[in-house]
Each structure stands twice: as C-alpha cells, then as structure tokens.
Design a protein around this motif. Structure first.
Motif, mmCIF file in Angstrom:
data_model
loop_
_atom_site.group_PDB
_atom_site.id
_atom_site.type_symbol
_atom_site.label_atom_id
_atom_site.label_comp_id
_atom_site.label_asym_id
_atom_site.label_seq_id
_atom_site.Cartn_x
_atom_site.Cartn_y
_atom_site.Cartn_z
ATOM 1 N N ALA A 51 23.125 -60.017 23.007
ATOM 2 C CA ALA A 51 22.135 -60.846 23.693
ATOM 3 C C ALA A 51 21.683 -60.202 25.002
ATOM 4 O O ALA A 51 20.483 -60.183 25.314
ATOM 5 N N MET A 52 22.636 -59.658 25.763
ATOM 6 C CA MET A 52 22.262 -59.031 27.032
ATOM 7 C C MET A 52 21.484 -57.739 26.799
ATOM 8 O O MET A 52 20.524 -57.452 27.516
ATOM 9 N N GLY A 57 16.447 -54.968 27.036
ATOM 10 C CA GLY A 57 15.426 -54.211 26.325
ATOM 11 C C GLY A 57 14.045 -54.835 26.416
ATOM 12 O O GLY A 57 13.023 -54.148 26.300
ATOM 13 N N ARG A 58 14.016 -56.126 26.605
ATOM 14 C CA ARG A 58 12.735 -56.830 26.756
ATOM 15 C C ARG A 58 12.265 -56.849 28.203
ATOM 16 O O ARG A 58 11.293 -57.515 28.546
ATOM 17 N N GLY A 59 13.012 -56.153 29.066
ATOM 18 C CA GLY A 59 12.584 -56.033 30.452
ATOM 19 C C GLY A 59 13.114 -57.100 31.397
ATOM 20 O O GLY A 59 12.643 -57.191 32.537
ATOM 21 N N TRP A 60 14.057 -57.892 30.959
ATOM 22 C CA TRP A 60 14.614 -58.907 31.841
ATOM 23 C C TRP A 60 15.365 -58.241 32.991
ATOM 24 O O TRP A 60 16.076 -57.249 32.801
ATOM 25 N N ALA A 61 15.237 -58.791 34.168
ATOM 26 C CA ALA A 61 15.980 -58.316 35.326
ATOM 27 C C ALA A 61 17.449 -58.737 35.196
ATOM 28 O O ALA A 61 17.775 -59.714 34.513
ATOM 29 N N LEU A 62 18.328 -57.994 35.856
ATOM 30 C CA LEU A 62 19.761 -58.303 35.796
ATOM 31 C C LEU A 62 20.060 -59.720 36.279
ATOM 32 O O LEU A 62 20.902 -60.411 35.708
ATOM 33 N N ALA A 68 21.139 -66.629 32.921
ATOM 34 C CA ALA A 68 21.192 -67.190 31.569
ATOM 35 C C ALA A 68 22.599 -67.117 30.981
ATOM 36 O O ALA A 68 22.998 -67.993 30.213
ATOM 37 N N ALA A 69 23.350 -66.078 31.349
ATOM 38 C CA ALA A 69 24.690 -65.869 30.785
ATOM 39 C C ALA A 69 25.801 -66.478 31.636
ATOM 40 O O ALA A 69 26.960 -66.466 31.232
ATOM 41 N N GLY A 70 25.449 -66.981 32.818
ATOM 42 C CA GLY A 70 26.468 -67.539 33.703
ATOM 43 C C GLY A 70 27.316 -66.465 34.369
ATOM 44 O O GLY A 70 28.495 -66.673 34.642
ATOM 45 N N LEU A 71 26.691 -65.317 34.631
ATOM 46 C CA LEU A 71 27.386 -64.194 35.260
ATOM 47 C C LEU A 71 26.582 -63.714 36.461
ATOM 48 O O LEU A 71 25.382 -63.942 36.547
ATOM 49 N N SER A 72 27.252 -63.004 37.367
ATOM 50 C CA SER A 72 26.523 -62.393 38.471
ATOM 51 C C SER A 72 25.737 -61.201 37.938
ATOM 52 O O SER A 72 26.071 -60.638 36.887
ATOM 53 N N HIS A 73 24.709 -60.810 38.662
ATOM 54 C CA HIS A 73 23.928 -59.655 38.224
ATOM 55 C C HIS A 73 24.774 -58.385 38.234
ATOM 56 O O HIS A 73 24.576 -57.492 37.423
ATOM 57 N N GLU A 74 25.767 -58.324 39.115
ATOM 58 C CA GLU A 74 26.658 -57.162 39.158
ATOM 59 C C GLU A 74 27.520 -57.094 37.896
ATOM 60 O O GLU A 74 27.717 -56.026 37.333
ATOM 61 N N ARG A 77 25.375 -55.860 35.152
ATOM 62 C CA ARG A 77 25.175 -54.408 35.266
ATOM 63 C C ARG A 77 26.377 -53.652 34.705
ATOM 64 O O ARG A 77 26.228 -52.730 33.902
ATOM 65 N N TYR A 78 27.584 -54.061 35.107
ATOM 66 C CA TYR A 78 28.794 -53.416 34.595
ATOM 67 C C TYR A 78 28.931 -53.619 33.089
ATOM 68 O O TYR A 78 29.310 -52.715 32.359
ATOM 69 N N TRP A 79 28.643 -54.828 32.635
ATOM 70 C CA TRP A 79 28.768 -55.144 31.208
ATOM 71 C C TRP A 79 27.824 -54.278 30.390
ATOM 72 O O TRP A 79 28.207 -53.694 29.385
#
Length: 88
Positions: A51-52, A57-62, A68-74, A77-79
């Motif tokens: 999903a991420m 790939g669709r251009g979503w920002a981190l 949407a995933a309930g995670l920090s952008h950092e 990025r690591y994931w």
C-alpha cells in the motif's frame, strides 16, 4: 462486502480467538499468542509494504502516506527504504 465490513469480520475473528486463549493454561496461551503474532505480523507488513509503495508510486508525499497509515513521515521513509531493499 465492503472493505470496512471485511476488516470488522477479521477483527471479530481475532477477538474471538483471543477470548478462547484466555480460557487456556498459561503455557498454551503464551505459545498460541506468540504464534498469532508470528502469523499476523508478516501479513500486515506485506499489506503495508504494498500500500505504501503504491501510494509513493502515485506521487503521495511521505506525510500523506504517514497520515493514512498512522505512522510518522520518518517511519514511512525508513519503511519504504527497507521495502525497496527487501525487493532487490
């Protein structure tokens, strides 16, 4: 069946399973609870990976993916970096 009702069905099945565990002896309960985690963690990780990666790939920002995933952008990025490494 819509996605929300399917998710609720899965959640209800896990809640029922956990309720059954509560009536078992500690050793069996611990072993089966660990087994539940062993089975679900990789499935969850694979679903989140896909999903991420698609969102990225669709251009979503981190930050949007993270929200949407309930995670920090950092963490996103690591994931995603780890997901790309695992795919190679």
């Amino acid at each position: 069946m819509d996605d929300e009702s399917e998710l609720e069905r899965v959640r209800a099945a896990v809640v029922l399973y956990c309720a059954k565990l509560e009536r078992m002896p500690a050793e069996a309960r611990l072993r089966l609870a660990a087994g539940l985690r062993e089975e679900l963690d990789p499935l969850h990780a694979k679903a989140l990976d896909g999903a991420m990666a698609e969102a990225s790939g669709r251009g979503w920002a981190l930050r949007r993916i993270g929200a949407a995933a309930g995670l920090s952008h950092e963490k996103v990025r690591y994931w995603l970096a780890g997901s790309a490494w695992r795919a190679s």
